[in-house]
Design an enzyme around this catalytic site. Structure first.
Site, PDB file in Angstrom:
ATOM      1  N   LYS A  57      42.856  -2.947  83.002  1.00  0.00           N
ATOM      2  CA  LYS A  57      42.192  -2.113  83.988  1.00  0.00           C
ATOM      3  C   LYS A  57      40.916  -1.497  83.415  1.00  0.00           C
ATOM      4  O   LYS A  57      40.029  -1.096  84.140  1.00  0.00           O
ATOM      5  CB  LYS A  57      43.124  -0.961  84.411  1.00  0.00           C
ATOM      6  CG  LYS A  57      44.406  -1.377  85.058  1.00  0.00           C
ATOM      7  CD  LYS A  57      45.238  -0.104  85.312  1.00  0.00           C
ATOM      8  CE  LYS A  57      46.646  -0.464  85.715  1.00  0.00           C
ATOM      9  NZ  LYS A  57      47.502   0.743  85.772  1.00  0.00           N
TER      10      LYS A  57
ATOM     11  N   GLU B 122      34.502  -6.576  79.222  1.00  0.00           N
ATOM     12  CA  GLU B 122      35.618  -5.853  78.611  1.00  0.00           C
ATOM     13  C   GLU B 122      35.173  -4.444  78.242  1.00  0.00           C
ATOM     14  O   GLU B 122      33.997  -4.208  77.964  1.00  0.00           O
ATOM     15  CB  GLU B 122      36.094  -6.646  77.369  1.00  0.00           C
ATOM     16  CG  GLU B 122      37.175  -6.021  76.537  1.00  0.00           C
ATOM     17  CD  GLU B 122      38.503  -5.765  77.259  1.00  0.00           C
ATOM     18  OE1 GLU B 122      38.480  -5.104  78.317  1.00  0.00           O
ATOM     19  OE2 GLU B 122      39.550  -6.168  76.734  1.00  0.00           O
ATOM     20  N   ASP B 123      36.115  -3.516  78.223  1.00  0.00           N
ATOM     21  CA  ASP B 123      35.769  -2.136  77.877  1.00  0.00           C
ATOM     22  C   ASP B 123      35.497  -1.955  76.387  1.00  0.00           C
ATOM     23  O   ASP B 123      34.491  -1.391  75.994  1.00  0.00           O
ATOM     24  CB  ASP B 123      36.869  -1.153  78.353  1.00  0.00           C
ATOM     25  CG  ASP B 123      38.285  -1.563  77.937  1.00  0.00           C
ATOM     26  OD1 ASP B 123      38.448  -2.563  77.206  1.00  0.00           O
ATOM     27  OD2 ASP B 123      39.241  -0.875  78.346  1.00  0.00           O
TER      28      ASP B 123
ATOM     29  N   ASP C 205      38.717  -3.912  69.865  1.00  0.00           N
ATOM     30  CA  ASP C 205      39.355  -3.120  68.817  1.00  0.00           C
ATOM     31  C   ASP C 205      39.836  -4.101  67.738  1.00  0.00           C
ATOM     32  O   ASP C 205      39.047  -4.526  66.890  1.00  0.00           O
ATOM     33  CB  ASP C 205      40.491  -2.334  69.486  1.00  0.00           C
ATOM     34  CG  ASP C 205      41.161  -1.328  68.576  1.00  0.00           C
ATOM     35  OD1 ASP C 205      40.521  -0.843  67.639  1.00  0.00           O
ATOM     36  OD2 ASP C 205      42.344  -1.013  68.810  1.00  0.00           O
TER      37      ASP C 205
ATOM     38  N   LYS D 174      34.668  -1.384  68.063  1.00  0.00           N
ATOM     39  CA  LYS D 174      35.129  -0.654  66.863  1.00  0.00           C
ATOM     40  C   LYS D 174      35.273  -1.691  65.757  1.00  0.00           C
ATOM     41  O   LYS D 174      36.376  -2.197  65.516  1.00  0.00           O
ATOM     42  CB  LYS D 174      36.515  -0.052  67.109  1.00  0.00           C
ATOM     43  CG  LYS D 174      36.568   1.211  67.906  1.00  0.00           C
ATOM     44  CD  LYS D 174      38.000   1.755  67.822  1.00  0.00           C
ATOM     45  CE  LYS D 174      38.393   2.520  69.029  1.00  0.00           C
ATOM     46  NZ  LYS D 174      39.828   2.853  69.062  1.00  0.00           N
TER      47      LYS D 174
ATOM     48  N   PHE E  38      40.019   7.144  68.719  1.00  0.00           N
ATOM     49  CA  PHE E  38      40.564   6.737  70.007  1.00  0.00           C
ATOM     50  C   PHE E  38      39.776   7.408  71.123  1.00  0.00           C
ATOM     51  O   PHE E  38      39.635   8.621  71.162  1.00  0.00           O
ATOM     52  CB  PHE E  38      42.047   7.096  70.116  1.00  0.00           C
ATOM     53  CG  PHE E  38      42.716   6.344  71.226  1.00  0.00           C
ATOM     54  CD1 PHE E  38      43.186   5.054  71.020  1.00  0.00           C
ATOM     55  CD2 PHE E  38      42.829   6.907  72.494  1.00  0.00           C
ATOM     56  CE1 PHE E  38      43.769   4.336  72.058  1.00  0.00           C
ATOM     57  CE2 PHE E  38      43.407   6.197  73.538  1.00  0.00           C
ATOM     58  CZ  PHE E  38      43.880   4.917  73.311  1.00  0.00           C
ATOM     59  N   VAL E  39      39.229   6.597  72.018  1.00  0.00           N
ATOM     60  CA  VAL E  39      38.365   7.137  73.072  1.00  0.00           C
ATOM     61  C   VAL E  39      38.966   6.913  74.461  1.00  0.00           C
ATOM     62  O   VAL E  39      39.715   5.961  74.684  1.00  0.00           O
ATOM     63  CB  VAL E  39      36.944   6.522  73.013  1.00  0.00           C
ATOM     64  CG1 VAL E  39      36.188   7.016  71.797  1.00  0.00           C
ATOM     65  CG2 VAL E  39      36.978   4.999  73.037  1.00  0.00           C
TER      66      VAL E  39
ATOM     67  N   ASP F 179      41.775   4.541  79.070  1.00  0.00           N
ATOM     68  CA  ASP F 179      42.875   5.477  79.290  1.00  0.00           C
ATOM     69  C   ASP F 179      43.647   5.814  78.026  1.00  0.00           C
ATOM     70  O   ASP F 179      43.546   5.123  77.007  1.00  0.00           O
ATOM     71  CB  ASP F 179      43.882   4.880  80.277  1.00  0.00           C
ATOM     72  CG  ASP F 179      44.737   3.775  79.615  1.00  0.00           C
ATOM     73  OD1 ASP F 179      44.146   2.873  78.988  1.00  0.00           O
ATOM     74  OD2 ASP F 179      45.965   3.841  79.709  1.00  0.00           O
TER      75      ASP F 179
ATOM     76  N   ARG G 178      40.944   7.850  82.958  1.00  0.00           N
ATOM     77  CA  ARG G 178      40.047   6.742  83.314  1.00  0.00           C
ATOM     78  C   ARG G 178      38.848   7.211  84.153  1.00  0.00           C
ATOM     79  O   ARG G 178      37.807   6.580  84.158  1.00  0.00           O
ATOM     80  CB  ARG G 178      40.798   5.675  84.131  1.00  0.00           C
ATOM     81  CG  ARG G 178      41.855   4.924  83.334  1.00  0.00           C
ATOM     82  CD  ARG G 178      42.304   3.703  84.124  1.00  0.00           C
ATOM     83  NE  ARG G 178      43.536   3.123  83.632  1.00  0.00           N
ATOM     84  CZ  ARG G 178      43.636   2.260  82.627  1.00  0.00           C
ATOM     85  NH1 ARG G 178      42.548   1.872  81.990  1.00  0.00           N
ATOM     86  NH2 ARG G 178      44.805   1.780  82.262  1.00  0.00           N
TER      87      ARG G 178
HETATM   88  P1  IMP Z   1      42.368  -5.321  70.970  1.00  0.00           P
HETATM   89  O1  IMP Z   1      43.182  -6.489  71.408  1.00  0.00           O
HETATM   90  O2  IMP Z   1      43.032  -4.576  69.845  1.00  0.00           O
HETATM   91  O3  IMP Z   1      40.929  -5.648  70.673  1.00  0.00           O
HETATM   92  O4  IMP Z   1      42.466  -4.267  72.115  1.00  0.00           O
HETATM   93  C1  IMP Z   1      41.650  -4.226  73.164  1.00  0.00           C
HETATM   94  C2  IMP Z   1      42.239  -3.319  74.223  1.00  0.00           C
HETATM   95  O5  IMP Z   1      42.905  -2.173  73.671  1.00  0.00           O
HETATM   96  C3  IMP Z   1      41.125  -2.766  75.055  1.00  0.00           C
HETATM   97  O6  IMP Z   1      40.867  -3.592  76.141  1.00  0.00           O
HETATM   98  C4  IMP Z   1      41.669  -1.416  75.477  1.00  0.00           C
HETATM   99  O7  IMP Z   1      42.381  -1.566  76.673  1.00  0.00           O
HETATM  100  C5  IMP Z   1      42.613  -1.008  74.383  1.00  0.00           C
HETATM  101  N1  IMP Z   1      41.969  -0.041  73.457  1.00  0.00           N
HETATM  102  C6  IMP Z   1      41.545  -0.262  72.200  1.00  0.00           C
HETATM  103  N2  IMP Z   1      40.982   0.838  71.653  1.00  0.00           N
HETATM  104  C7  IMP Z   1      41.053   1.786  72.609  1.00  0.00           C
HETATM  105  C8  IMP Z   1      40.610   3.159  72.670  1.00  0.00           C
HETATM  106  O8  IMP Z   1      40.026   3.756  71.734  1.00  0.00           O
HETATM  107  N3  IMP Z   1      40.854   3.797  73.845  1.00  0.00           N
HETATM  108  C9  IMP Z   1      41.476   3.218  74.899  1.00  0.00           C
HETATM  109  N4  IMP Z   1      41.891   1.942  74.890  1.00  0.00           N
HETATM  110  C10 IMP Z   1      41.685   1.235  73.753  1.00  0.00           C
HETATM  111 MG    MG Z   2      41.286  -3.392  78.128  1.00  0.00          MG
END
Ligand code: IMP
Ligand code: MG
Length: 176
Positions: free
Chosen positions: A39, A95-96, A99, A127, A148-149, A155, A161
């Site tokens: 989302k 994508e938001d 990470d 990040k 963490f944001v 969210d 959100r």
């Molecule tokens: P990844 O697979 O670890 O790269 O995670 C990506 C997903 O984790 C993002 O699409 C977010 O939904 C969630 N996420 C990662 N870091 C944060 C954060 O700091 N705040 C909120 N959601 C996060």
């Molecule tokens: Mg996401």
């Protein structure tokens, strides 16, 4: 828990206009298929799509890799698939945040199997310190530290959100 503004709404809007101009310049013709990852990316998609001045098709995909907290479950699954075929399309994943990179590296693999003409990623936040899997992100809004944001679509336990700024959530449980 308290909120500290990391990126203001004005900073976000300015950067998104720049990203839109860059995307317009990089795709000189044809339709661009924007794939919004639910989302968290819904607010970014709403603004980025309006900063792109060309024909677009907008699609949504649901992916889950996180549980209810701040840590990844390590498991990625498609919870809502695209409604259309992307064969031969120029696909831009919206994508938001990147990470660990686990979600996007999995998604790239899934979408490439569908034979698009091209597939790239636009992520509002990155990040880099947290990366476990390499991912090539063509358009990055902001590189941020390992905090963490929330807000602007992002969210914590489905809350925050709707904040217009991106804020650091402080005094919560520690991120591993
Ligand atoms: P990844 O697979 O670890 O790269 O995670 C990506 C997903 O984790 C993002 O699409 C977010 O939904 C969630 N996420 C990662 N870091 C944060 C954060 O700091 N705040 C909120 N959601 C996060
Ligand atoms: Mg996401």
């Amino acid at each position: 828990m308290s909120l500290r503004v990391l990126l203001s709404s004005e900073q976000i809007q300015t950067r998104i206009q720049e990203l839109g101009a860059q995307i317009d310049a990089d795709y000189p013709s044809g339709t661009l298929t924007l794939v919004c990852i639910l989302k968290g990316a819904f607010v970014f998609l709403a603004d980025l799509s309006r900063a792109i001045h060309r024909n677009t098709v907008i699609e949504f995909m649901g992916i889950s890799s996180y549980g209810k907290g701040k840590t990844s479950s390590g498991e990625v699954k498609v919870t809502k698939d695209l409604d259309i075929s992307v064969e031969g399309a120029n696909v831009l994943i919206v994508e938001d945040i990147v990470d660990s990179g686990v979600t996007l590296s999995y998604l790239m693999q899934v979408l490439r199997q569908r034979k698009p003409q091209s597939v790239r990623i636009a992520a509002l936040l990155d990040k880099p310190e947290r990366r476990l899997r390499p991912v090539e992100v063509s358009y990055v809004g902001f590189k941020i530290p390992d905090e963490f944001v929330v807000g602007y679509g992002l969210d914590y336990g489905e809350k925050y959100r709707n904040l217009k700024d991106i804020c650091v959530l402080e005094d919560g449980p520690p991120t591993p």
